[in-house]
Design an enzyme around this catalytic site. Sequence first.
Site, PDB file in Angstrom:
ATOM      1  N   ARG A  35      -9.668  24.164 -14.595  1.00 36.21           N
ATOM      2  CA  ARG A  35      -8.642  23.784 -15.759  1.00 36.21           C
ATOM      3  C   ARG A  35      -8.932  22.492 -16.475  1.00 36.21           C
ATOM      4  NH1 ARG A  35      -3.451  20.528 -13.885  1.00 36.21           N
ATOM      5  NH2 ARG A  35      -4.363  19.735 -11.980  1.00 36.21           N
ATOM      6  N   CYS A  56      -9.786 -17.827  -7.117  1.00 35.42           N
ATOM      7  CA  CYS A  56      -9.341 -16.761  -6.076  1.00 35.42           C
ATOM      8  C   CYS A  56      -8.746 -17.571  -5.011  1.00 35.42           C
ATOM      9  CB  CYS A  56     -10.718 -16.037  -5.562  1.00 35.42           C
ATOM     10  SG  CYS A  56     -10.624 -15.092  -4.202  1.00 35.42           S
ATOM     11  N   CYS A  59     -11.376 -17.458  -1.857  1.00 35.73           N
ATOM     12  CA  CYS A  59     -12.812 -17.890  -1.697  1.00 35.73           C
ATOM     13  C   CYS A  59     -12.821 -19.211  -0.736  1.00 35.73           C
ATOM     14  CB  CYS A  59     -13.267 -18.082  -3.151  1.00 35.73           C
ATOM     15  SG  CYS A  59     -14.042 -16.669  -3.756  1.00 35.73           S
ATOM     16  N   HIS A 119     -17.286 -13.301  -2.939  1.00 31.85           N
ATOM     17  CA  HIS A 119     -16.179 -12.785  -3.669  1.00 31.85           C
ATOM     18  C   HIS A 119     -16.384 -11.529  -4.288  1.00 31.85           C
ATOM     19  CE1 HIS A 119     -12.752 -13.084  -6.265  1.00 31.85           C
ATOM     20  NE2 HIS A 119     -13.238 -12.607  -7.337  1.00 31.85           N
ATOM     21  N   ASN A 159      -6.401  -2.220   0.965  1.00 31.42           N
ATOM     22  CA  ASN A 159      -6.412  -1.518  -0.519  1.00 31.42           C
ATOM     23  C   ASN A 159      -7.592  -1.934  -1.166  1.00 31.42           C
ATOM     24  OD1 ASN A 159      -4.030  -0.313   0.083  1.00 31.42           O
ATOM     25  ND2 ASN A 159      -2.900  -2.114  -0.416  1.00 31.42           N
ATOM     26  N   GLY A 165      -3.912  -1.174  -6.392  1.00 27.31           N
ATOM     27  CA  GLY A 165      -2.936  -2.185  -6.364  1.00 27.31           C
ATOM     28  C   GLY A 165      -3.656  -3.449  -5.755  1.00 27.31           C
ATOM     29  N   SER A 167      -4.608  -6.909  -5.790  1.00 23.21           N
ATOM     30  CA  SER A 167      -4.544  -7.757  -6.773  1.00 23.21           C
ATOM     31  C   SER A 167      -5.663  -8.718  -6.919  1.00 23.21           C
ATOM     32  CB  SER A 167      -3.408  -8.631  -6.607  1.00 23.21           C
ATOM     33  OG  SER A 167      -3.288  -9.135  -5.226  1.00 23.21           O
ATOM     34  N   HIS A 170     -11.885  -9.705  -3.979  1.00 25.72           N
ATOM     35  CA  HIS A 170     -12.334 -10.398  -2.853  1.00 25.72           C
ATOM     36  C   HIS A 170     -12.136  -9.359  -1.639  1.00 25.72           C
ATOM     37  CE1 HIS A 170     -13.999 -14.078  -1.052  1.00 25.72           C
ATOM     38  NE2 HIS A 170     -13.784 -13.600  -0.142  1.00 25.72           N
ATOM     39  N   HIS A 172     -11.175  -7.871   1.486  1.00 26.40           N
ATOM     40  CA  HIS A 172     -10.317  -8.158   2.435  1.00 26.40           C
ATOM     41  C   HIS A 172      -9.354  -6.948   2.832  1.00 26.40           C
ATOM     42  CE1 HIS A 172      -7.702  -8.207  -0.913  1.00 26.40           C
ATOM     43  NE2 HIS A 172      -6.609  -8.363  -0.222  1.00 26.40           N
ATOM     44  N   GLN A 174      -5.583  -6.282   5.064  1.00 28.15           N
ATOM     45  CA  GLN A 174      -4.328  -6.857   5.601  1.00 28.15           C
ATOM     46  C   GLN A 174      -4.226  -6.403   6.975  1.00 28.15           C
ATOM     47  OE1 GLN A 174      -1.108  -7.518   2.924  1.00 28.15           O
ATOM     48  NE2 GLN A 174      -2.495  -6.372   1.306  1.00 28.15           N
ATOM     49  N   GLU A 188       1.926  10.870  14.666  1.00 30.08           N
ATOM     50  CA  GLU A 188       0.782  11.086  15.054  1.00 30.08           C
ATOM     51  C   GLU A 188       0.812  11.129  16.688  1.00 30.08           C
ATOM     52  OE1 GLU A 188      -2.769   9.261  13.325  1.00 30.08           O
ATOM     53  OE2 GLU A 188      -2.393  10.221  11.290  1.00 30.08           O
ATOM     54  N   HIS A 287      -5.774   4.022  12.913  1.00 27.91           N
ATOM     55  CA  HIS A 287      -4.660   4.429  13.766  1.00 27.91           C
ATOM     56  C   HIS A 287      -5.100   4.459  15.059  1.00 27.91           C
ATOM     57  CE1 HIS A 287      -2.454   6.954  10.282  1.00 27.91           C
ATOM     58  NE2 HIS A 287      -1.689   5.712  10.529  1.00 27.91           N
ATOM     59  N   HIS A 302      -9.244   6.322  15.333  1.00 23.76           N
ATOM     60  CA  HIS A 302      -9.794   6.835  13.955  1.00 23.76           C
ATOM     61  C   HIS A 302      -9.317   5.900  12.814  1.00 23.76           C
ATOM     62  CE1 HIS A 302      -5.720   9.027  14.134  1.00 23.76           C
ATOM     63  NE2 HIS A 302      -5.949   9.013  12.945  1.00 23.76           N
ATOM     64  N   LYS A 317      -5.918  11.274  -9.115  1.00 16.86           N
ATOM     65  CA  LYS A 317      -4.883  12.409  -8.795  1.00 16.86           C
ATOM     66  C   LYS A 317      -3.747  11.488  -8.815  1.00 16.86           C
ATOM     67  CE  LYS A 317      -3.546  15.175  -4.851  1.00 16.86           C
ATOM     68  NZ  LYS A 317      -3.176  16.348  -5.633  1.00 16.86           N
ATOM     69  N   PHE A 318      -2.760  12.367  -9.258  1.00 17.82           N
ATOM     70  CA  PHE A 318      -1.300  11.555  -9.085  1.00 17.82           C
ATOM     71  C   PHE A 318      -0.597  12.424  -8.029  1.00 17.82           C
ATOM     72  CE2 PHE A 318      -2.593  10.150 -12.918  1.00 17.82           C
ATOM     73  CZ  PHE A 318      -2.017   9.088 -13.331  1.00 17.82           C
TER      74      PHE A 318
HETATM   75 ZN   LIG Z   1     -12.823 -14.582  -3.888  1.00 18.02          ZN
HETATM   76 ZN   LIG Z   2      -4.173   9.076  11.709  1.00 19.84          ZN
END
Ligand SMILES: [Zn+2]
Ligand SMILES: [Zn+2]
Length: 351
Positions: A35, A56, A59, A119, A159, A165, A167, A170, A172, A174, A188, A287, A302, A317-318
């Site tokens: 489509r 940054c 850095c 960076h 991310n 998202g 920001s 650099h 990295h 979390q 799971e 996980h 995994h 994709k949404f």
């Molecule tokens: Zn940086």
């Molecule tokens: Zn998993």
Amino acid sequence: MANAVTEFDANRQPHRRFNPLLREWILVSPHRTQRPWQGQVETPGSKGEVEYDPTCYMCPGNKRSTGNVNPHYQDVFVFDNDFPALLPEGQRGCVNEGNLLVAETEAGICRVLCFSPKHHLTLSMMEPADIRAVVDCWSGQFAELGTRPDINYVQIFENRGAMMGASNPHPHCQIWSTRTIPNIPKTEQESQLAYRAAHGSCLLCDYFQLEANSRERAVVENEHFLALVPYWAVWPFETMVISRGHVASIEALNSAERDAFSDVLKRLTTRYDNLFQTSFPYSMGFHQRPTDGKDHPEWHFHAHFFPPLLRSAAVRKFMVGFELLAMPQRDITAETSAERLRAVPDSHHTF
Ligand SMILES: [Zn+2]
Ligand SMILES: [Zn+2]
Ligand SMILES: [Zn+2]
């Protein structure tokens, strides 16, 4: 129902597939892949070529908004998130009004781990030895946070890209560690426990074997790891990286397995970049067993990669409508996605 197969044409016939880790179904609509697209087109981000950005907050040598100054680090650097979603201490309490208004306090520690002082690098562009330093740091953080009595789960995630998202470009990730086990790893865990009780074997060891034999959905592999598009993938180019050995956490990987994990991460992210000739955005994470002090023989370590792109660097994709209200849905099959990822090089960038 050991090997019940009643054939249908999975490339034409709408069908639903079962995710045994989350124990939920996803709808596959392969007949729709032709489509025309008239929806949103994103502007691909710039490649951010600078090795050092004076503005940054990650850095080396730069001052963060809290006034802390980053050291002139050489490989990896970990610091407590300056705006954490969780706090290690605070009030303890709970709410329960008629089992309808239910809440409880949560505690945890949020950290940021910089993969490299440079960076502009991404995992796909880092040297394997430098990725290995990141793997060792992930393991060290898991071990250190996990030994705290108030921390029972350590979620490591990245991310990548403005579309996800992130920001700051650099490189990295979390590390959010919590007192309670979050929803998805909890589900799971229950699935893996139930599978073990029913079959006397490990869900992901069995799945690894099945995929390694079929090769239909394999994307990248080496002696110790297999990256594949899971049969039940929701995102167009979603992948899982599964260890060949039955290990419950990243901490349990030996040196050869850590090198192999670094190798698979680099090659998989290189394929991703080459697919649409762009620095490929994704959310990825691991996980693994909770750090609640109990044995977790059911857990198989995994990684999941959830990239948003659908058909080019500019079209994503949404998750809307039917997906928010009913069930996840995809058009392109997992097998076609794997084939397309296998068709681009994993040894170098083509752009
Ligand atoms: Zn940086
Ligand atoms: Zn998993
Ligand atoms: Zn296993």
